[in-house]
Write a protein that holds these residues in place. Structure first.
Motif, PDB file in Angstrom:
ATOM      1  N   ARG A 176      -0.015 -26.293 -51.568  1.00 28.19           N
ATOM      2  CA  ARG A 176       1.076 -25.341 -51.788  1.00 28.19           C
ATOM      3  C   ARG A 176       2.182 -25.587 -50.770  1.00 28.19           C
ATOM      4  O   ARG A 176       1.910 -25.772 -49.592  1.00 28.19           O
ATOM      5  CB  ARG A 176       0.568 -23.897 -51.663  1.00 28.19           C
ATOM      6  CG  ARG A 176      -0.438 -23.501 -52.729  1.00 28.19           C
ATOM      7  CD  ARG A 176      -0.752 -22.025 -52.661  1.00 28.19           C
ATOM      8  NE  ARG A 176      -1.493 -21.671 -51.458  1.00 28.19           N
ATOM      9  CZ  ARG A 176      -1.487 -20.451 -50.897  1.00 28.19           C
ATOM     10  NH1 ARG A 176      -0.731 -19.488 -51.401  1.00 28.19           N
ATOM     11  NH2 ARG A 176      -2.221 -20.214 -49.822  1.00 28.19           N
ATOM     12  N   LEU A 214       4.465 -17.873 -49.325  1.00 28.47           N
ATOM     13  CA  LEU A 214       3.133 -18.260 -49.763  1.00 28.47           C
ATOM     14  C   LEU A 214       2.133 -17.259 -49.203  1.00 28.47           C
ATOM     15  O   LEU A 214       2.086 -17.035 -47.991  1.00 28.47           O
ATOM     16  CB  LEU A 214       2.780 -19.667 -49.263  1.00 28.47           C
ATOM     17  CG  LEU A 214       3.720 -20.805 -49.683  1.00 28.47           C
ATOM     18  CD1 LEU A 214       3.200 -22.135 -49.136  1.00 28.47           C
ATOM     19  CD2 LEU A 214       3.864 -20.878 -51.193  1.00 28.47           C
ATOM     20  N   GLY A 258      -1.813 -24.749 -47.820  1.00 25.25           N
ATOM     21  CA  GLY A 258      -0.374 -24.718 -48.010  1.00 25.25           C
ATOM     22  C   GLY A 258       0.376 -24.977 -46.718  1.00 25.25           C
ATOM     23  O   GLY A 258      -0.162 -24.791 -45.619  1.00 25.25           O
TER      24      GLY A 258
END
Length: 1008
Positions: free
Chosen positions: A96, A128, A242
């Motif tokens: 991510r 995120l 991420g």
């Protein structure tokens, strides 16, 4: 190596002067966001060293991160950052990425706004979820490995990325670390720390110079740290997946991506240099490292730590103390630096190379024909590995003996005649000399050495590289320094040694004082090392995790002295390289030859080859506290039991059809421990066989075939014992595959069962009613079988009166009551020797094992003479080793130890202390839902919510893994695998109990 500023198109740290971070009021930023993007957001400040960040929320939900970029950075640089993020998102779809995007109307999310501090670039970056790894909590090896994997995937994605905005000079770029430290170090307020940082940076820079020209350059994120990754949570376990904050994207050494990542991990709880090897391995598996990059990793880590320290202090002063983020990071950054320099760079480079099994780092003296040399760019020098050294140190011209000693036969240290009388001592984990806890005696080594001299040896010596159990200790959350980097020698006569060419000879007396003149006394310990002249001072004993590195900086004096360094026997321990590698190799062999269904504890278990009392010992000398081994109530390595069985094996071992005394005496003494009318004993090999035989006896005695058992129970692996087992933790198909002659009752679990708390009193009448209904339907039960204490469910006592009512019901219908005492019996409950005593009942048949032989194969079924006689209808009964002379003697030795060593009393006293301390932990750690059990038959149940009782299964497994890393063997139990199986040897003392609780407290506080 350090680049100048000529031709730089973007930001140049060395030409920019002071770099204060933007400091706009939150309401001003909120107003800009509202006016330019139409978003009415609530802003919360986020930390940043040189920019300003806010988390934007709408109706309490995060919608993005508002980033006010330091005005020193150009639009071209910002464009490079956005394109780099897009590149990683495209090439690493599993990762991510927080990108700068446009909103639904196409409005750009990156603008230049007029502010109270002038024109500033403001962006809204995608939020995120999952949170970062910010903070000092513990990071598991899996989390650390994932960090390395993210760094590798980032590196691969950016490998061919080019952009004008990458041409910048950042203070975080390790290519400029020497200049950054030189520029900012004078601002550090502590002279001593300042000197420590500058000295370390200078040395690391020199190390890096050897390989810098061979390090590939490319675009790098350069700030992939614990603060800049976000995590996904899978059933309570957080793993980074991420990446955020691309503000430091630039062009630098590719390996810097990894080095910066692992530096950020060093401040976390329990972290040390060896901890980050998981990240390095993971990086290498995705994006292979060259030998030169391996050699560069740790110097860059040291330089990164130095830059963080001086930059943090400078930024705090620059911002006048108003940059809370920078100020809060001072202690964190210092810990990173301290950990980075806690192990010499040469050692860590060799450790890393050893872990990756590739050439790299520095070589030791005499290797590749370059004593004391380094591996330069493009050179694939060998890595020093313990156990692979052969005779490379044995050079005729490098004799330790000076000419005077060597030319005088009477005074020669080890001429051919004397060498044959040299005795190599052994205090490794396989040595007989360390039996019975002797390794805990600080005088053991001297005692065995002097005994060898008294027996005529000219020299007694301990070899280099082999783990010494005598150097280890109990109750330690870290490994002990068990690996010797030199030899320990006791001479029968005074001796004199001088240094060979190319080495620094170090001779230390027993008190650690260096002997400068080389003269050594008789019958006195001397520690002798051969060190590299230009290397760091080498400890005589080092921890196993770093042994590969330290041994690479030393030679083996034994080889030069002419001592025989061949293995004493084929199974003798060899110098330690990687205990982890050795353990993994053994597991691989096990998997090839051993049926897979026979599982082992832990995914990556240590290799355990010795035990003593409540302790287990790995091959590297690491001592673990054993909190699960209810098989050995006397503890491991019990001397009297071992002696008794050994004597019997030397004398006679056959089967119980022969007439000998041990089987009679053991049967008599075992029967005496049971109440009337239980007076007749069958002897078998195991608990599974004991419960299977108990069922067969009941079926034969009643002439029936139906059996009643309870849910969440485990009784064994034979056909009969497995049939009545209902634990889905042991067999996920237990309920679906149960034969029709087995009928189950609800588990009488007052914590998470159908009836809880005071309502648990309903279990007994409901069970009795079910038994009567079975009988009324024509399924007359032959027996009811149950553990007398719900061990497999987590050490949970049965409700008061439960067995009395259920036994009465089954007897009313003509059936028999079987008590499974395989786990609960033999004094483990403390106050009661048998679990059924706690319930105030007497069963018809009792199954016993585990504790009966202290690990030796022995089980028993005890019943009445009348019931046993009915089994004769099934023919003869025979067990090959059940009741053999050796197993009977083992059983007698166990009973003697219970009598003589007060084990049942100890279970009561230490168990009460342990449970009390665990209950106190529950008041501070919500994850603990309950502490079950009595005596040393306890269970600590973990739940995610104390109202719903959602089992914390994944957390429990991770906690067990963390406990192992801290020196405690613990495993989950229960159908949900969310209970700590707290069933240690009954010899455990309070110190061990406290060590367990204190360590568990630490794990629950720091994380797992």
């Amino acid at each position: 190596m350090s680049q100048g500023s000529a031709g730089v198109r973007g930001f140049d740290f060395f030409g920019a002067g002071e770099l204060p971070a933007p400091n706009l009021p939150a309401d001003e930023v909120a107003s800009i966001v509202r006016e330019r993007w139409g978003i009415v957001a609530e802003l919360s400040p986020l930390g940043s060293q040189q920019d300003q960040n806010f988390l934007a929320r709408v109706d309490g939900e995060p919608v993005g991160v508002v980033k006010i970029t330091n005005p020193a950075f150009t639009a071209v640089e910002l464009a490079a950052q956005e394109q780099a993020a897009d590149r990683i998102a495209a090439r690493a779809p599993a990762v991510r990425i927080a990108t700068t995007t446009t909103d639904a109307t196409g409005t750009p999310r990156s603008i230049v706004a007029e502010t109270s501090e002038g024109p500033l670039s403001i962006r809204i970056i995608e939020h995120l979820d999952g949170g970062t790894l910010t903070g000092g909590g513990y990071l598991s090896p899996a989390t650390i490995a994932r960090m390395g994997e993210l760094a590798a995937r980032t590196s691969l994605a950016l490998a061919d990325f080019g952009h004008d905005g990458l041409e910048r000079v950042l203070q975080w770029d390790p290519r400029h670390a020497d200049r950054v430290v030189e520029l900012l170090a004078p601002h550090h307020p502590d002279p001593a720390r300042r000197r420590q940082v500058t000295d370390a940076a200078t040395a690391a820079w020199a190390d890096l110079a050897d390989v810098a020209s061979a390090l590939p350059l490319q675009a790098v994120h350069l700030d992939l740290t614990d603060d800049n990754v976000v995590c996904s949570t899978e059933r309570g376990i957080r793993l980074p997946d991420g990446i955020i904050d691309f503000g430091d994207v630039t062009r630098s050494w590719a390996v810097a991506e990894l080095a910066i990542t692992i530096t950020s991990l060093l401040h976390h709880a329990g972290a040390e240099p060896a901890s980050v090897l998981a990240a390095i391995r993971a990086f290498h598996a995705v994006r292979p490292l060259s030998p030169e990059e391996v050699a560069a990793i740790w110097p860059i880590v040291v330089l990164r730590g130095a830059v963080l320290v001086v930059s943090g202090e400078h930024q705090v002063q620059l911002d006048g103390g108003e940059n809370a983020y920078a100020a809060s990071g001072i202690a964190r950054e210092w810990r990173m630096f301290e950990q980075a320099v806690s192990v010499p760079t040469a050692v860590m480079s060799a450790v890393i190379a050893d872990a990756l099994d590739i050439p790299g780092g520095r070589v030791g003296p005499g290797e590749a024909g370059t004593p004391g040399g380094r591996v330069g760019p493009g050179e694939a020098g060998p890595v020093s590995r313990p156990g692979r050294e052969a005779s490379r140190y044995a050079s005729p011209s490098a004799a330790l003996l000076d000419d005077r000693v060597a030319s005088s036969p009477p005074a020669a240290l080890l001429d051919d005649q004397v060498a044959t009388s040299a005795v190599r001592l052994d205090v490794s984990i396989t040595s007989d000399d360390v039996d019975a806890g002797a390794w805990l005696d600080p005088d053991l080594e001297d005692r065995v050495a002097l005994a060898a001299l008294d027996a005529g040896a000219s020299v007694a010596w301990l070899e280099r590289g082999t783990p010494r159990l005598t150097a280890s200790g109990t109750h330690s959350t870290t490994s002990s320094a068990t690996i010797p980097t030199g030899v320990d020698v006791w001479f029968a006569e005074p001796q004199h040694l001088s240094a060979p060419d190319g080495y620094r000879l170090v001779i230390e007396a027993a008190d650690g004082v260096t002997i400068l003149d080389g003269h050594m006394l008789a019958r006195t310990r001397h520690r002798i090392r051969l060190e590299r002249p230009d290397g760091p001072k080498v400890p005589h004993l080092v921890r196993p995790e770093y042994a590969a590195g330290w041994l690479g900086l030393t030679g083996d004096p034994a080889m030069i002295m002419g001592l025989d360094t061949r293995p004493a026997s084929p199974g003798a321990p060899r110098p330690a390289g990687s205990a982890e590698r050795d353990a993994a190799a053994l597991i691989a062999r096990r998997d090839r030859a051993f049926a897979e269904v026979q599982e082992h504890y832990y995914d990556a278990p240590p290799r355990i080859e010795r035990g003593w009392r409540e302790h287990l010992v790995g091959t590297d000398g690491r001592v673990y506290l054993d909190m699960v081994n209810n098989v050995t109530p006397l503890g491991h390595g019990h001397p009297k039991l071992a002696a008794a069985v050994a004597k019997q094996l030397r004398t006679l071992n056959t089967n119980s059809r022969f007439n000998y005394g041990a089987v009679v005496e053991f049967s008599e003494r075992l029967a005496e421990l049971l109440p009337d009318p239980l007076d007749t004993v069958f002897l078998v090999n195991s608990g599974s066989e004991a419960t299977d035989l108990a069922l067969r006896v009941a079926l034969a005695a009643t002439g029936r075939r139906d059996v009643v058992s309870i849910l969440e129970a485990y009784h064994g692996w034979t056909y009969g014992s497995d049939a009545v087992s209902t634990s889905i933790a042991d067999n996920p198909n237990a309920l679906a595959t149960r034969p029709d002659w087995v009928h189950v009752l609800d588990a009488p679990n007052p914590f998470r069962g159908l009836h809880r708390g005071t309502d648990a009193a309903r279990y007994a009448p409901e069970a009795a009613r079910r038994i009567r209904e079975l009988a009324a339907s024509g399924r007359l039960p032959a027996a009811f079988i149950a553990e007398t204490f719900s061990g497999n469910a987590g050490g949970i006592p049965l409700p008061d009166g439960y067995l009395a009512e259920v036994y009465a019901a089954v007897r009313e219908t003509g059936g028999l009551a079987i008590a499974d005492e395989v786990q609960a019996g033999y004094g483990r409950l403390g106050e009661w020797f048998w679990g059924f005593e706690q319930q105030g009942v007497v069963p018809d048949i009792v199954a016993v094992a585990k504790a009966a032989g202290n690990g030796y194969p022995l089980g028993a079924v005890i019943t009445t003479r009348q019931i046993a006689a009915r089994f004769r209808t099934q023919g003869y009964f025979f067990s090959s080793t059940g009741g053999s002379p050796a197993s009977s003697v083992a059983g007698l030795a166990v009973l003697d130890a219970f009598r003589d060593e007060g084990l049942q009393r100890n279970a009561a006293e230490v168990g009460a202390h342990l449970k009390g301390r665990l209950q106190e932990l529950a008041t501070r750690h919500p994850l603990i839902g309950a502490v079950h059990g009595l005596g040393l038959y306890l269970g600590v149940e973990f739940v995610r919510d104390r109202e719903t009782l959602e089992p914390a299964s994944e957390e429990t497994r991770a906690i067990c893994d963390r406990l192992l890393a801290l020196g405690i063997v613990m495993q989950p139990t229960g159908d949900h695998q969310n209970v700590l199986k707290t069933k240690p040897p009954l010899c455990i003392d309070r110190a061990s109990a406290d060590f367990f609780v204190d360590t568990l407290d630490r794990v629950l506080a720091e994380g797992w």
